[in-house]
Design an enzyme around this catalytic site. Structure first.
Site, PDB file in Angstrom:
ATOM      1  CG  HIS A 113      13.131  85.464 131.739  1.00  0.00           C
ATOM      2  ND1 HIS A 113      14.001  84.582 131.132  1.00  0.00           N
ATOM      3  CD2 HIS A 113      12.383  84.704 132.565  1.00  0.00           C
ATOM      4  CE1 HIS A 113      13.771  83.347 131.568  1.00  0.00           C
ATOM      5  NE2 HIS A 113      12.800  83.405 132.440  1.00  0.00           N
ATOM      6  N   GLY A 169       2.996  72.430 139.344  1.00  0.00           N
ATOM      7  CA  GLY A 169       3.388  72.758 140.714  1.00  0.00           C
ATOM      8  C   GLY A 169       4.154  71.666 141.425  1.00  0.00           C
ATOM      9  N   PRO A 209       2.731  74.704 135.523  1.00  0.00           N
ATOM     10  CG  PRO A 209       1.813  73.857 133.536  1.00  0.00           C
ATOM     11  CD  PRO A 209       3.029  74.544 134.082  1.00  0.00           C
ATOM     12  CE1 TYR A 228      13.935  79.434 131.068  1.00  0.00           C
ATOM     13  CE2 TYR A 228      12.652  78.597 129.226  1.00  0.00           C
ATOM     14  CZ  TYR A 228      12.718  79.279 130.418  1.00  0.00           C
ATOM     15  OH  TYR A 228      11.568  79.787 130.955  1.00  0.00           O
TER      16      TYR A 228
END
Length: 296
Positions: free
Chosen positions: A133, A216, A214, A55
């Site tokens: 990952h 979306g 979560p 990231y």
């Protein structure tokens, strides 16, 4: 402040986690603002923070610039000033990155080097939760799981998680890792419900299901669309945000789910954590399309 707790192997963690990717990954990322978001999460009782070695900004400033997000999160945590004894930092390895291009390397050599580098960047003697990952299609999944098993045996990693996996891969990982496997992290949201079978298997095996993404894309949805409309309706009736309803819906789905919404602003954190105490009725859950296993 204390939040409701859920299990992560031998630990208890907050029922809502913090996805740290947005500290550095999005085009409008602001590390100073992100640090305030981390502090707001800590003040609110969040104890799980999720990051990964790849990231970072959209494109790395320098070749091999891994760990940008890990360093930002570690700095934010240390600057809080409060006790960090109960904080669980979960990071991931198994991806490589060259600018905008992401690759996968699930080899024993890469996973060991990646875990040791993450441990150093995060300033930890042992990684509390190290997550694979993504499966590497070039090699047997059991090979990557055996590599993670060796990290546990050598004291580099305390617990293992797997991510972006199928039912068969979860079962295989459980066979190889035994009790060292404590979590599965897959996408799950009102828009992406494909991991329902994996959620049920996690409940069967006693594994925590960490849901990434979560919401979306709820924040970007024009008028929230048909999929999100019931969430907007329930939210309006309750006087809360649709995002809170989405998180509460997940918490009701299974006592093993811990959503990890990304947040780069304190206001977003404070809104998300309120979902941990938002109890939806059976009627509301039916309207949202939930097969709820009960609130906890």
């Amino acid at each position: 402040m204390s939040l409701p707790k859920r299990r992560l192997g031998d630990l208890e963690i907050s029922a809502i986690g913090f996805g740290a990717m947005t500290l550095t990954q999005t085009p409008d990322s602001d590390v100073e603002r992100g640090t305030r978001a981390v502090h707001a999460a800590l003040d609110a009782g969040v104890t799980l923070f999720d990051t990964a070695d790849v990231y970072g900004p959209t494109a790395f400033d320098t070749p091999g610039g891994y760990g940008i997000n890990e360093r930002a999160l570690a700095t934010a945590l240390r600057s809080w000033g409060g006790p960090l004894d109960d904080i669980v930092v979960a990071t991931k390895g198994g991806h490589t990155r060259d600018g905008l291009t992401w690759w996968i390397d699930g080899s024993r050599e890469h996973l060991r080097a990646a875990a040791e580098a993450s441990r150093e960047r995060l300033g930890l003697d042992v990684l509390p939760l190290y997550q694979h990952h993504r499966p590497d299609p070039r090699r047997p999944y059991a090979e990557s799981m055996a590599a993670l098993r060796s990290l546990v045996d050598d004291g580099i990693v305390a617990r293992v998680g797997i991510s972006n996996v199928s039912l068969a891969q979860i079962r295989l990982a459980a066979d190889v890792l035994g009790p060292a496997l404590v979590s599965v992290q897959n996408e799950y949201s009102p828009l992406a419900r494909g991991s329902e079978p994996e959620i049920d298997l996690c409940a069967e095996l006693g594994l925590t299901f960490l849901s990434w993404g979560p919401f979306g894309g709820m924040r970007e949805a024009k008028g929230l669309g048909s999929t999100f409309a019931p969430f907007a309706e329930v939210a309006a009736e309750r006087g809360v945000s649709p995002q809170q309803v989405a998180l509460a819906w997940q918490l009701a789905r299974s006592p093993w789910i811990v959503p990890i919404p990304g947040a780069s602003r304190p206001e977003s954190v404070l809104d998300s954590v309120q979902a941990a105490t938002l109890v939806l009725t059976d009627d509301e859950l039916a309207r949202l399309g939930a097969g709820a296993a009960g609130q906890s």
